[in-house]
Design an enzyme around this catalytic site. Structure first.
Site, PDB file in Angstrom:
ATOM      1  N   LEU A 470      18.629  23.143  34.608  1.00  0.00           N
ATOM      2  CA  LEU A 470      18.757  24.559  34.996  1.00  0.00           C
ATOM      3  C   LEU A 470      17.436  25.133  35.483  1.00  0.00           C
ATOM      4  CD1 LEU A 470      21.071  25.703  32.056  1.00  0.00           C
ATOM      5  CD2 LEU A 470      21.752  25.080  34.376  1.00  0.00           C
ATOM      6  N   HIS A 471      16.768  24.387  36.368  1.00  0.00           N
ATOM      7  CA  HIS A 471      15.502  24.836  36.932  1.00  0.00           C
ATOM      8  C   HIS A 471      15.544  24.848  38.462  1.00  0.00           C
ATOM      9  CE1 HIS A 471      13.652  23.013  33.027  1.00  0.00           C
ATOM     10  NE2 HIS A 471      14.246  24.174  32.799  1.00  0.00           N
TER      11      HIS A 471
END
Length: 556
Positions: A470-471
Site C-alpha cells: 500500500l505504497h
C-alpha cells in the site's frame, strides 16, 4: 456557489491535504477550501481510532475506495487489491501507523536528478523535524515540537525479544533509531499512535484548527474535474451527497489526491498524454505525457511460523475476548492500544547494494492484513518485501466519468532485478526466523511452508500470494525531464498556471519504507513554497553509509 474565489482549493483531505490545510490557513487573511470525497472521521469510530482495529477498514466500502489492479502479467494474471482511505485523513486513517522516513540516501538519489538539488537529505531533514514530536527524544535528527506525536513501540514481548536476538545471531545489527543516524538494522519502530489512539493526519493537523474562519472543510465532496480558462486552473466542479454539481473558484488549485486519484483528476480534466485522453473521449487542455506513468509500489509477503508456546496476541482476536480488549482500550492500554507492528528493520539482500533494499515488519501473530489468519492458533511472522523494485506501472482513465475507477497496472515482478531480490528476501527471512533464539517457540513454518524450497518455487509462491504494501507513488513525478509532471521548485504542474500537486505522486522514486512520513515532509516543504516563505535552512548531518565489499577492496 458564488464566484468569490478562495485563495486555495485543496482537492483531497488525506495526508498531504490535511498538512497543507493547516499551514496555509494559519494566515487569517487566507481563505482555504478542502474538498474530501470521503466521509468524516467521527471521534466515536472505533475502527479508525483503535490502533489494533486496523484490519477492519480495509476492504470495507465505508472506509476504503477498494481499488484493484488490472490483471498483473507477471503475477499469474491476478488482480491485486489496493486499499485507499475513503475518509477524512485519507489512508492515514486506515493504514498500519508505521512511521518511516526512508533512508537518507533516498533523498540523495532524488537530488541526483536535474532540477532536484533542493530535495537532498539536508534540505528535507528540517521539514521532517518540523512535523514531528518524537517522544523517544529530540536531537539533531529528530523533532520535538511538531503536530505528529510519535510513540516508539515497546517491542518487549517474548516474541519481539526473540526476534531482536535472532537478527543478531543471523549476522545483522541492531540500530537505535531507523529514522535517525542509521536506518540499516533492527529496532522498535516509531508509530503514529498517541495515548492509545491512532494519530492520523486529520487528527494531528486538521481537527486542531477546524474552527479557523480561514478554513472550510467539506466531506462527501467528490471533485469531478478541474476548471480551466486557457492554461490557467481557476476552479473545480464537485458533487455533494445531494443536489446538483457545484463549482468553486480559487486563485490556486492544489491537487492532493494521491498516486491514483491525482493522475485520474488531471486526466479527466484534460491534462495528460494527448493521444490517450482523446481515445478516452476527453478534450485535451494540456499534453503532458508523464501523467499517470512511473507508478511505483512495494510488494510484500508474510512469512509465518507457528508458536509452541501461547505467547502471541492471538487470544485478543477471539470474539469472546474483544469486549475486554475494548474496555482496556478505553483506558488507553492493552492489546487494543497498539498496532502490534512494534518493531522490525532494514537489511541488504546482497553486499553489492549501497543501502538496505529489504524491509521487515515483525508481528507477534500469524495473520494477514485483512484480518484473516491460518488455522493453528499462536504464531508470528515477518512482512517482507524489496524496497527498490525497478518495475514500473501506470494509472490511466478509461472513461470521461470521474466516478469510473481508472485502470491501474503495477507490473510487479516484471524485471530480472525484481525477481532476484525476492529470492534473496525469502532466504533472509527464513534465516532469521530459524535462529536458536526462536527454538523455544518455533513450531514450524506455516507460510509458505517447507514445500516451497527452490528459487522457482519461491517465485511461484510470491506470484500466488504476495500483496501490495500500500505504497503507491510517483505517478506525477517531480523533475525537469520530458516525463516529469511537477516543477520541483514550485510544485506547479509543468505548462499550466494556478495548479499544483502535493502528495506521494510527486516522488520521483519510491522511498525505502512506508511512504506516510515522506508524504508529510513533502507537504510541509511545499507549504513554504506555496506561501513564498524562506525555506528552512538545510541541516548537514552525518548519516550511516555502508561500504560494499567491492568498493572497500578497491579503496585498499
Amino acid at each position: 456557489m458564488a464566484r468569490t474565489p478562495y485563495d486555495y482549493i485543496i482537492i483531497g483531505g488525506g495526508s498531504a491535504g490535511c498538512a497543507l490545510a493547516n499551514r496555509l490557513s494559519a494566515d487569517p487573511s487566507t481563505r482555504v477550501l478542502v474538498l474530501e470525497a470521503g466521509r468524516p472521521d467521527w471521534k466515536t469510530d472505533v475502527f479508525i481510532h483503535m490502533p489494533a482495529a486496523l484490519t477492519y477498514p480495509i476492504g470495507s466500502r465505508f472506509y476504503d475506495w477498494m481499488y484493484e489492479s488490472e490483471p498483473e502479467p507477471h503475477m499469474n494474471g491476478r488482480r491485486i487489491y489496493h486499499a485507499r482511505g475513503k475518509v477524512l485523513g485519507g489512508s492515514s486513517s486506515i493504514n498500519g501507523m508505521i512511521f518511516q522516513r526512508g533512508n537518507p540516501l533516498d533523498y540523495e538519489r532524488w537530488a541526483g536528478d536535474p532540477g532536484m538539488e533542493s530535495w537532498d537529505y539536508a534540505h528535507c531533514l528540517p521539514y521532517f523535524k518540523k512535523m514531528e514530536t518524537c517522544l523517544a527524544g529530540a536531537d539533531e535528527y529528530r523533532g520535538g515540537d511538531g503536530p505528529l506525536v510519535l510513540e516508539r513501540g515497546p517491542a518487549t514481548s517474548p516474541l519481539f525479544l526473540a526476534f531482536f536476538e535472532a537478527v543478531q545471531q543471523a549476522g545483522y545489527h541492531l540500530t537505535s533509531d531507523v529514522n535517525g543516524y542509521r536506518q540499516e538494522g533492527f529496532a522498535p519502530f516509531d508509530r503514529n499512535i498517541h495515548r492509545g489512539r491512532r494519530l492520523s493526519a486529520a487528527r494531528a493537523y486538521l481537527h486542531p484548527v477546524m474552527d479557523r474562519p480561514s478554513l472550510t472543510v467539506k466531506t462527501n465532496a467528490f471533485v469531478r474535474r478541474i476548471v480551466f480558462e486557457g492554461n490557467r486552473a481557476t476552479g473545480v466542479s464537485f458533487d455533494l451527497l445531494r443536489g446538483p454539481t457545484r463549482r468553486a473558484y480559487a486563485k490556486e488549485i492544489i491537487l492532493c489526491g494521491g498516486a491514483i486519484n491525482s493522475p485520474q483528476v488531471l486526466q479527466v480534466s484534460g491534462v495528460g498524454n494527448a493521444a490517450e485522453l482523446e481515445n478516452a473521449g476527453v478534450k485535451v487542455v494540456h499534453d503532458l505525457p508523464g501523467v499517470g506513468e512511473n507508478l511505483q509500489d512495494h510488494l510484500e509477503v508474510y512469512v509465518q511460523y507457528g508458536s509452541k508456546l501461547p505467547v502471541s496476541v492471538a487470544p485478543s482476536m477471539l470474539y469472546r475476548n474483544r469486549p475486554k480488549v475494548y474496555l482496556q482500550w478505553l483506558a488507553r492500554r492493552g492489546d487494543g492500544a497498539t498496532n502490534h507492528f512494534e518493531g522490525g528493520g532494514f537489511a541488504r539482500s546482497n553486499d553489492e547494494v549501497a543501502y538496505p533494499n529489504l524491509m521487515f515488519h515483525f508481528l507477534p501473530i500469524a495473520i494477514r492484513y485483512d484480518g484473516s489468519q491460518p488455522a493453528g492458533g499462536h504464531g508470528y511472522q515477518v512482512h517482507i518485501g524489496p524496497m527498490y523494485s525497478n518495475s514500473r506501472g501506470w494509472v490511466r482513465i478509461t472513461s470521461t466519468d470521474p466516478k469510473v475507477k481508472p485502470a491501474i497496472q503495477f507490473n510487479y515482478l516484471s524485471t530480472d532485478e525484481d525477481r532476484r531480490e525476492w529470492k534473496e528476501a525469502i532466504q533472509i527471512a527464513r534465516k532469521i526466523l530459524n535462529q536458536p533464539a526462536f527454538d523455544l517457540y518455533n513450531a514450524g513454518e506455516l507460510s509458505p511452508g517447507p514445500g516451497v524450497a527452490t528459487e522457482e518455487e519461491v517465485l511461484d509462491w510470491v506470484r500466488r500470494d504476495a500483496e501490495t504494501a500500500l505504497h503507491p507513488s510517483c505517478t506525477c513525478a517531480m523533475g525537469t525531464g520530458a516525463m516529469s509532471v511537477v516543477d520541483p521548485q514550485t510544485m506547479r504542474v509543468h505548462g499550466l498556471d494556478g495548479l499544483r500537486v502535493v502528495d506521494a505522486s510527486v516522488f520521483p522514486y519510491v522511498t525505502n519504507g512506508n511512504i506516510y512520513a515522506p508524504t508529510m515532509m513533502t507537504a510541509e516543504k511545499a507549504a513554504d513554497m506555496i506561501m513564498g516563505n524562506t525555506p528552512l535552512e538545510p541541516q548537514h548531518v552525518d548519516f550511516y553509509r555502508h561500504q560494499p565489499k567491492k568498493a572497500a577492496a578497491a579503496g585498499e
